[in-house]
Write an enzyme that holds these catalytic residues in place. Structure first.
Site, short mmCIF file in Angstrom:
data_model
loop_
_atom_site.label_atom_id
_atom_site.label_comp_id
_atom_site.label_asym_id
_atom_site.label_seq_id
_atom_site.Cartn_x
_atom_site.Cartn_y
_atom_site.Cartn_z
N ASP A 162 46.67 -42.92 -6.23
CA ASP A 162 45.44 -42.80 -5.46
C ASP A 162 44.49 -41.76 -6.07
OD1 ASP A 162 43.71 -43.11 -3.25
OD2 ASP A 162 44.73 -41.51 -2.14
N GLU A 505 52.78 -32.91 1.44
CA GLU A 505 51.51 -33.54 1.81
C GLU A 505 51.48 -33.81 3.31
OE1 GLU A 505 50.21 -37.03 -0.35
OE2 GLU A 505 50.89 -36.18 -2.26
C1 GCB Z 1 50.04 -39.86 -0.76
C2 GCB Z 1 49.93 -39.65 -2.21
C3 GCB Z 1 48.56 -39.11 -2.62
C4 GCB Z 1 47.48 -39.84 -1.82
C5 GCB Z 1 47.71 -39.56 -0.35
C6 GCB Z 1 46.68 -40.27 0.54
O1 GCB Z 1 51.09 -39.92 -0.20
O2 GCB Z 1 50.93 -38.82 -2.74
O3 GCB Z 1 48.38 -39.28 -3.99
O4 GCB Z 1 46.20 -39.46 -2.21
O5 GCB Z 1 48.97 -40.04 0.02
O6 GCB Z 1 45.67 -39.66 0.87
O7 GCB Z 1 46.89 -41.44 0.85
#
Ligand code: GCB
Length: 594
Positions: A162, A505
């Site tokens: 992403d 995250e």
């Molecule tokens: C995730 C990914 C990250 C994305 C994020 C999102 O789990 O690790 O690269 O940008 O979600 O915002 O969907």
């Protein structure tokens, strides 16, 4: 490999600037020997920069294939008799380089350095043509992976991570001169006992015959505090000042090759932060003290320059980390510029250092759950060859960053498929690769929501559990009460594993300036409420030793129905203006701030 440096025996010349640039969609340039003379029909490109957003041309922005870069450089006239090296800090995602008509090196992987000895092809005082053929396509055998699909409108580069597939020469290029008899590599491992520090060194040297290794450790004021001889050994540092989060202290280790007459024939310098890192039960210890990570997953991402390194942005981003009370970040989702790690060393910011292994999961792509039409691990997709490329990416990351005190964890992948036998077989040896390359730091990978506790078959190999979860965003959207219950339940299950947990995250897309009295996703208020809910969950579970919000700032992605001008989960906008969440995080992380 050592990064080029200026020392009493070494010099370097920076090759950044404006290079000639030409796209080569037919891949014709190699056969036509474009490197043999000045590039014809070429435009200009800044180095360092991603090429994608620099020109005002849609065909350039989304281009994939071969790309040529070229410039001339005059070899400094004083370098006669020296060993001359051409060094790229990175080229995304692979490169082949010529000096004049001579092919001097090729490198796979977009975020780690590579270099070649070009002494035999150059003459001190004269100009030489440097040509780099960069290729930015992604395949099942690249890290990160991707595939080129044949579509009615023409071929398309598909990938499952992403963030925008920025490419080009993102970091500095150097010409450097070293002596022929030289120090080739240095590994430093530190420790302490009461008030005495230890610095264990291992030196690799080339053409060392008759030369001794001398090491000198100096404190921050330049006073010598210890010295030793030999290719390896341990220095003892009385009254040590430790490197600690928020309280960086760096010693300078000078390594010399010295001849019988006492002449220093080669000399390099290495910043050394004396500290320890250890996982004990559910605790993550730095210098024996429990450490709680606060901070972000970040991106190297800015308008115009894309993923290029830029010192003004570096200093600004760290000022914002300081302002908000972040003590750490993850180099999501690739190794960052070495300047970033040097700066983290100097400013006491803790780093989770990640490879570019992102998107190894056909259950999701670009923020969207759902089948991507491929099997993740299979002979036709991500296979043994891919794993070898991945292993090499791990080795190169650790080789490059092993001496940074700021780096405390190796993250070998982000959100791969991890709930299948194929995943278990793929990852088991990669953990061994990381531990063999560095037995001193914990190793982990970042787990995705699709492989919850009880289903994940890879977390058994990890020293630290790193979880990305979006309760209240991708699931329980707009329902923070339901999210809190579901999240607490899952996290309690993970806590039962008895390992420290870092939430690598959690985040909610937020359109700056979009306000709401009721809890509406995409509003600034919802982002704050969402973070508060998460923090209540984390605070209720002892094993949670860290929280990294996704993301530090908004960033560019491919376009799609889930992304409005990129990913908007930043606490700051892409141009680093604070959203309401930034102030809320500051209140939590910097309790003494007003
Ligand atoms: C995730 C990914 C990250 C994305 C994020 C999102 O789990 O690790 O690269 O940008 O979600 O915002 O969907």
């Amino acid at each position: 490999m050592l990064r080029p440096q200026d020392t009493s025996t070494r010099e370097r010349k920076n090759l950044d600037g404006i290079w000639s640039f030409r796209l080569d969609a037919e891949s014709a340039g190699r056969d036509k020997r474009w490197y043999a003379g000045p590039l014809t029909d070429a435009g200009d490109m800044a180095v360092p920069a991603s090429f994608n957003d620099v020109s005002a041309d849609a065909a350039v922005k989304d281009y994939f294939g071969d790309i040529w870069y070229q410039r001339t450089v005059r070899v400094p006239r004083g370098w006669d008799g020296q060993r001359i090296v051409l060094h790229f800090e990175s080229a995304t995602h692979r490169a082949t380089v010529w000096v004049g008509e001579h092919e001097v090196m090729s490198h796979e992987g977009g975020y780690t350095p590579f270099e070649a000895d070009i002494t035999e092809f150059v003459t001190a005082g004269e100009e030489v043509l440097v040509t780099a053929l960069i290729n930015n396509t992604l395949s099942f055998q690249s890290i990160p992976p991707g595939v080129i699909e044949q579509r009615p409108g023409g071929p398309a580069q598909v990938y499952w991570h992403d963030f925008f597939n920025y490419a080009g020469i993102h970091r500095s290029v150097w010409l450097s001169a070293t002596p022929q008899a030289r120090i080739e590599d240095l590994t430093v491992v530190t420790g302490f006992e009461a008030t005495t520090g230890s610095v264990e060194w291992t030196v690799e040297a080339v053409d060392q015959d008759g030369l001794d290794v001398h090491v000198v450790l100096r404190d921050a004021s330049g006073t010598e505090v210890a010295n030793g001889t030999g290719n390896n050994g341990t220095l003892s540092v009385a009254d040590v000042t430790l490197w600690a989060p928020g309280a960086a202290y760096l010693y300078d280790l000078e390594v010399q090759l010295v001849d019988d007459a006492g002449t220093v024939r080669d000399s390099i310098h290495q910043n050394v932060g004396i500290r320890t890192v250890e996982v004990r039960g559910i605790e993550f210890l730095i210098n024996g003290e429990p450490f709680q990570f606060t901070g972000f997953g970040m991106h190297e991402d800015h308008s115009v320059i894309g993923k290029a390194h830029n010192n003004a942005h570096l200093v600004n981003d760290f000022a914002l980390l300081d302002w908000i009370g972040a003590n750490s970040f993850r180099t999501s989702h690739y190794p960052y510029s070495e300047d970033v790690l040097d700066y983290a060393d100097k400013h006491g910011i803790v780093v989770i250092d990640e490879t570019a292994a992102v998107g190894l999961n056909m259950g999701l792509g670009g923020g969207i759950f759902g089948g991507q039409g491929y099997k993740t691990f299979s002979p036709e997709t991500i296979n043994d060859d891919s794993r070898e490329v991945h292993a090499q990416a791990i080795r190169e990351l650790i080789a490059r960053d092993k001496n940074h005190p700021s780096v405390v964890i190796w993250s070998i992948a982000n959100e791969p498929e991890s709930d299948t036998e194929g995943a278990e077989d793929y990852f088991r040896p990669l953990f061994d690769v990381a531990r063999e390359a560095d037995p001193t730091r914990p190793v982990g990978f970042v787990n995705v929501m699709l492989a919850p506790h009880g289903k994940c078959r890879v977390s058994q190999f990890a020293d630290v559990l790193m979880l990305n979860r979006y309760y209240g965003w991708y699931v329980n959207t707009g329902d923070l009460a339901g999210a809190e219950i579901a999240w607490t339940e899952e996290l309690e299950a993970w806590a039962g594993d008895g390992k420290p947990i870092i939430i690598t995250e959690y985040g909610a897309d937020t359109l700056p300036g979009n306000h709401s009295l009721t809890p509406q996703p995409w509003s600034e208020e919802y982002q704050v409420d969402y973070l508060d809910m998460n923090h209540r969950v984390f605070d209720s579970i002892d094993a949670v030793v860290g929280e990294h919000v996704w993301n530090f700032a908004d960033f560019a992605t491919t376009s799609g129905i889930m992304r409005v001008d990129g990913n908007k989960k930043g606490a700051f906008t892409r141009d680093r203006r604070p959203k309401s969440a930034a102030f809320a995080l500051r209140r939590r992380w910097k309790k003494d701030a007003r």
